[in-house]
Scaffold this active site. Structure first.
Site, PDB file in Angstrom:
ATOM      1  N   ASP A   1       0.820  -1.211   0.000  1.00 34.54           N
ATOM      2  CA  ASP A   1       0.000   0.000   0.000  1.00 34.54           C
ATOM      3  C   ASP A   1       0.854   1.261   0.000  1.00 34.54           C
ATOM      4  OD1 ASP A   1      -2.361  -1.369  -0.108  1.00 34.54           O
ATOM      5  OD2 ASP A   1      -2.816  -1.208   2.028  1.00 34.54           O
ATOM      6  N   ILE A   2       1.950   1.271   0.773  1.00 34.41           N
ATOM      7  CA  ILE A   2       2.785   2.471   0.852  1.00 34.41           C
ATOM      8  C   ILE A   2       3.393   2.797  -0.508  1.00 34.41           C
ATOM      9  CG2 ILE A   2       4.867   1.200   1.521  1.00 34.41           C
ATOM     10  CD1 ILE A   2       3.777   4.710   2.742  1.00 34.41           C
TER      11      ILE A   2
ATOM     12  N   ASP B   1       7.500  -0.266  13.067  1.00 30.43           N
ATOM     13  CA  ASP B   1       6.672   0.612  12.249  1.00 30.43           C
ATOM     14  C   ASP B   1       6.572   2.004  12.863  1.00 30.43           C
ATOM     15  OD1 ASP B   1       4.925   1.282  10.118  1.00 30.43           O
ATOM     16  OD2 ASP B   1       3.206   0.943  11.418  1.00 30.43           O
TER      17      ASP B   1
ATOM     18  N   LYS C   1      11.178   1.744   5.653  1.00 31.18           N
ATOM     19  CA  LYS C   1      11.526   1.496   7.037  1.00 31.18           C
ATOM     20  C   LYS C   1      10.487   0.568   7.655  1.00 31.18           C
ATOM     21  CE  LYS C   1       8.806   3.177   9.066  1.00 31.18           C
ATOM     22  NZ  LYS C   1       7.406   2.698   9.075  1.00 31.18           N
TER      23      LYS C   1
ATOM     24  N   HIS D   1      14.304  -7.660   3.297  1.00 32.37           N
ATOM     25  CA  HIS D   1      15.162  -6.548   2.911  1.00 32.37           C
ATOM     26  C   HIS D   1      16.601  -6.952   2.662  1.00 32.37           C
ATOM     27  CE1 HIS D   1      12.502  -2.977   4.460  1.00 32.37           C
ATOM     28  NE2 HIS D   1      11.893  -3.727   3.562  1.00 32.37           N
TER      29      HIS D   1
ATOM     30  N   TYR E   1      11.076 -10.416  -8.779  1.00 31.65           N
ATOM     31  CA  TYR E   1      12.001  -9.382  -8.313  1.00 31.65           C
ATOM     32  C   TYR E   1      13.326  -9.468  -9.069  1.00 31.65           C
ATOM     33  CZ  TYR E   1       8.671  -9.251  -4.412  1.00 31.65           C
ATOM     34  OH  TYR E   1       7.542  -9.163  -3.649  1.00 31.65           O
TER      35      TYR E   1
ATOM     36  N   LEU F   1       9.193  -3.846   0.458  1.00 30.03           N
ATOM     37  CA  LEU F   1       8.957  -5.241   0.807  1.00 30.03           C
ATOM     38  C   LEU F   1       8.876  -5.419   2.325  1.00 30.03           C
ATOM     39  CD1 LEU F   1      11.504  -6.999  -1.595  1.00 30.03           C
ATOM     40  CD2 LEU F   1       9.038  -6.667  -1.947  1.00 30.03           C
TER      41      LEU F   1
END
Length: 379
Positions: A28-29, A205, A120, A102, A81, A97
């Protein structure tokens, strides 16, 4: 007499080539950051490719975010990816991701000489982050985490006040809160509550923002010790839903933060100095996209008969033509262009402050795991 030819018109300066982004993952971000890329003025970055676990997911993301058709005529959709990283038409990767992925994919991106804008929390621990940063350093690519609020012009204006010894003085106390009320679906299904995807939960988060704000306030001086607040809330899988910590510096500065998925939307930072106080009520995401406020008080005292304050706090409003996420993309793109087109070197400030944020986060997690014992912050 022969006439001289008119001098040739000066050639217009050549515009820098746009940075070509690959979006790796369709979280979503990523919708917010994709919009930000389209808001940046010329030489605007372009989304050259989208990569997901299937080409259908990549196509759906592109369609949902206005990347198809027309402006997306040259957009490449990748069903893995690996294919995105192998795309020679991608200069930089934006990577939203899950945190557990990461270290694998960020190091792979750097190995293919892709500049890295990483969501982040950047890693599950400092050792993983160090592997990512080492890969970026070896490849000579720019690293930046996507903490957006530091790019807002309000942040620079607040720094002016905090650095003013006459009006603010020496910082003594910092309080920071970032909470929001997660839905039942979020608490059951979001990656941020899954131990195999984002095991840091609310600490990674919301807590990331609090730790970054505290470090920003003290000009990134690491605290000596951290002590987690007692009784953190965890879900049945052991992922943090609410927690906090107190940080201590050798000179007596103290900072406390609280982060939670279980309380009303709150984004407060209060900085208290020997001469002044600064307060922000929306430090992560401003209440309005085109302006942001903060309030300051300096040399405050009680009014006569303790009926009020003298002087009263003053409100400052900082306007911006671009939202903070677009300013982040713009700055990252400028750094990439400098490296790609002018032989520049990666800006070391960004990986350095990311690493300090991660070190403090690691210490908080260690204190939580040890029942709120004091933990020294590594360097």
């Amino acid at each position: 007499m022969a006439t001289r030819p008119a001098p040739a018109a000066a050639a217009a300066p050549e515009q820098p080539r746009p940075v070509r982004f690959g979006v790796m993952g369709c979280a979503d971000i990523a919708r917010k950051v994709a919009r930000a890329m389209r808001l940046v003025p010329a030489p605007a970055p372009v989304i050259a490719a989208v990569g997901s676990r299937s080409e259908d997911k990549a196509r759906l993301f592109a369609a949902d975010n206005g990347l198809l058709p027309g402006a997306g005529a040259g957009l490449r959709l990748h069903g893995s990816y690996e294919a995105l990283l192998d795309d020679p038409g991608v200069d930089a990767v934006y990577m939203p991701l899950p945190t557990s992925l990461h270290v694998r994919w960020a190091t792979a991106a750097a190995a293919r000489c892709k500049h890295l804008l990483l969501e982040k929390p950047t890693a599950l621990c400092a050792a993983d982050l160090d592997a990512i940063l080492a890969a970026c350093d070896a490849a000579g690519v720019q690293f930046m985490d996507s903490t957006m609020w530091v790019h807002h012009p309000r942040t620079a204006k607040m720094r002016e006040f905090v650095d003013d010894k006459d009006t603010f003085g020496d910082i003594k106390v910092i309080n920071c809160v970032f909470t929001f009320p997660a839905t039942e679906d979020f608490l059951e299904n979001d990656i941020r509550v899954k131990p195999d995807l984002d095991a840091l939960g609310a600490l990674g988060d919301a807590g990331w923002y609090c730790i970054r704000a505290i470090l920003w306030a003290v000009d990134y001086e690491l605290p000596k010790t951290v002590i987690a607040l007692r009784d953190p809330v965890k879900n049945p899988a052991g992922v943090l839903l609410a927690c906090g910590a107190t940080m201590h510096w050798a000179d007596g500065k103290v900072a406390t933060f609280t982060c939670s998925f279980l309380a009303n939307l709150t984004m407060d930072v209060t900085l208290v100095g020997t001469n002044g106080t600064l307060r922000v009520i929306d430090f992560v995401i401003p209440c309005e996209e085109n302006s942001a406020e903060f309030s300051v008080a300096s040399r405050s005292k009680f009014a006569d008969l303790y009926t009020g304050w003298d002087p009263v706090p003053r409100k400052h409003v900082v306007a911006t033509a671009l939202p903070q996420e677009a300013l982040m993309v713009q700055e990252f793109s400028r750094l990439v262009q400098s490296i790609r087109d002018a032989g520049g070197k990666p800006e070391g400030k960004w990986p350095a402050i990311t690493r300090k944020t991660q070190l403090v986060l690691d210490a908080v997690k260690a204190s939580i795991d040890r029942g709120s014992e004091p933990v020294e912050v590594a360097s």
